[in-house]
Design a protein around this motif. Structure first.
Motif, short mmCIF file in Angstrom:
data_model
loop_
_atom_site.label_atom_id
_atom_site.label_comp_id
_atom_site.label_asym_id
_atom_site.label_seq_id
_atom_site.Cartn_x
_atom_site.Cartn_y
_atom_site.Cartn_z
N MET A 1 -31.36 2.27 -27.21
CA MET A 1 -30.93 3.12 -28.32
C MET A 1 -30.81 2.28 -29.58
SD MET A 1 -27.04 4.00 -27.27
CE MET A 1 -25.84 2.73 -26.99
N SER A 2 -30.88 2.95 -30.71
CA SER A 2 -30.72 2.32 -32.01
C SER A 2 -30.02 3.31 -32.92
CB SER A 2 -32.08 1.92 -32.60
OG SER A 2 -31.91 1.19 -33.80
N ILE A 3 -29.18 2.80 -33.81
CA ILE A 3 -28.35 3.64 -34.66
C ILE A 3 -28.64 3.34 -36.13
CG2 ILE A 3 -25.96 4.22 -35.28
CD1 ILE A 3 -25.22 3.05 -32.46
N LEU A 4 -28.65 4.40 -36.94
CA LEU A 4 -28.80 4.27 -38.39
C LEU A 4 -27.65 5.04 -39.02
CD1 LEU A 4 -30.52 3.60 -41.00
CD2 LEU A 4 -31.50 5.87 -40.69
N VAL A 5 -26.95 4.42 -39.96
CA VAL A 5 -25.86 5.10 -40.67
C VAL A 5 -26.30 5.31 -42.11
CG1 VAL A 5 -23.46 4.99 -41.43
CG2 VAL A 5 -24.11 4.01 -39.21
N ARG A 6 -26.22 6.55 -42.56
CA ARG A 6 -26.51 6.92 -43.93
C ARG A 6 -25.27 7.56 -44.51
NH1 ARG A 6 -31.98 7.45 -45.75
NH2 ARG A 6 -32.94 5.59 -44.93
N TYR A 7 -25.13 7.55 -45.80
CA TYR A 7 -23.97 8.16 -46.46
C TYR A 7 -24.46 9.28 -47.39
CZ TYR A 7 -21.29 4.36 -44.58
OH TYR A 7 -20.69 3.49 -43.71
N LEU B 1 -31.09 7.23 -31.92
CA LEU B 1 -32.32 7.41 -31.15
C LEU B 1 -32.08 6.84 -29.77
CD1 LEU B 1 -35.05 6.20 -33.68
CD2 LEU B 1 -34.41 8.55 -33.13
N ILE B 2 -32.40 7.60 -28.74
CA ILE B 2 -32.28 7.15 -27.36
C ILE B 2 -33.58 7.49 -26.65
CG2 ILE B 2 -31.05 7.38 -25.17
CD1 ILE B 2 -28.60 8.29 -26.74
N PRO C 1 -34.54 -5.84 -45.90
CA PRO C 1 -33.57 -5.13 -46.73
C PRO C 1 -32.19 -5.75 -46.62
CG PRO C 1 -33.93 -3.95 -44.69
CD PRO C 1 -34.88 -5.13 -44.70
N THR C 2 -31.37 -5.48 -47.59
CA THR C 2 -29.98 -5.91 -47.53
C THR C 2 -29.25 -4.93 -46.64
OG1 THR C 2 -30.15 -6.69 -49.79
CG2 THR C 2 -27.94 -6.41 -48.89
N PRO C 3 -28.63 -5.40 -45.54
CA PRO C 3 -27.96 -4.47 -44.64
C PRO C 3 -26.82 -3.74 -45.35
CG PRO C 3 -27.96 -6.70 -43.73
CD PRO C 3 -28.53 -6.77 -45.13
N ALA C 4 -26.67 -2.47 -45.03
CA ALA C 4 -25.58 -1.69 -45.59
C ALA C 4 -24.27 -2.14 -44.97
CB ALA C 4 -25.80 -0.20 -45.30
N ASP C 5 -23.21 -2.12 -45.74
CA ASP C 5 -21.91 -2.52 -45.24
C ASP C 5 -21.31 -1.36 -44.47
OD1 ASP C 5 -18.78 -3.61 -46.75
OD2 ASP C 5 -19.50 -3.70 -44.71
N GLU D 1 -32.86 -1.36 -41.37
CA GLU D 1 -31.62 -0.59 -41.52
C GLU D 1 -31.10 -0.08 -40.16
OE1 GLU D 1 -31.72 1.40 -45.88
OE2 GLU D 1 -33.14 2.25 -44.44
N TRP D 2 -31.96 -0.04 -39.16
CA TRP D 2 -31.57 0.41 -37.82
C TRP D 2 -30.88 -0.75 -37.10
CZ3 TRP D 2 -32.19 5.36 -36.03
CH2 TRP D 2 -32.97 6.21 -36.80
#
Length: 84
Positions: free
Chosen positions: A74-80, A36-37, A16-20, A60-61
């Motif tokens: 841990m891994s982070i996902l940012v959604r808008y 997620l931890i 995927p194209t990474p989100a800015d 996306e993570w």
């Protein structure tokens, strides 16, 4: 790293194209951060499950980062979300 998340699945998603995430969101968009931890296996399994459910692409993570406790990652996902 992508292979770690997809271990045990038959499908490999296209990259995927990474989100800015570095730009300021527009006033009508509110960032929501999912974190997620847990153990390496637990975090990658959860990311895999969320991908299979259509929630988020694996790419996306964030890459796995050291967690707050020994043996954790841990891994982070940012959604808008659109604010109305």
């Amino acid at each position: 790293m992508l292979k770690d998340f997809l271990a045990g699945t038959d499908e490999i998603p296209s990259a995927p194209t990474p989100a800015d995430t570095h730009s300021e969101p527009s006033p009508s968009r509110v960032p929501i951060k999912l974190l997620l931890i847990g153990s390496h296996r637990g975090v990658t399994s959860t990311i895999n499950t969320l991908y299979l459910l259509g929630f988020a692409q694996v790419g996306e993570w964030s890459p796995l980062l050291p967690g707050p406790n020994p043996g954790e990652v841990m891994s982070i996902l940012v959604r808008y979300l659109i604010q109305q």
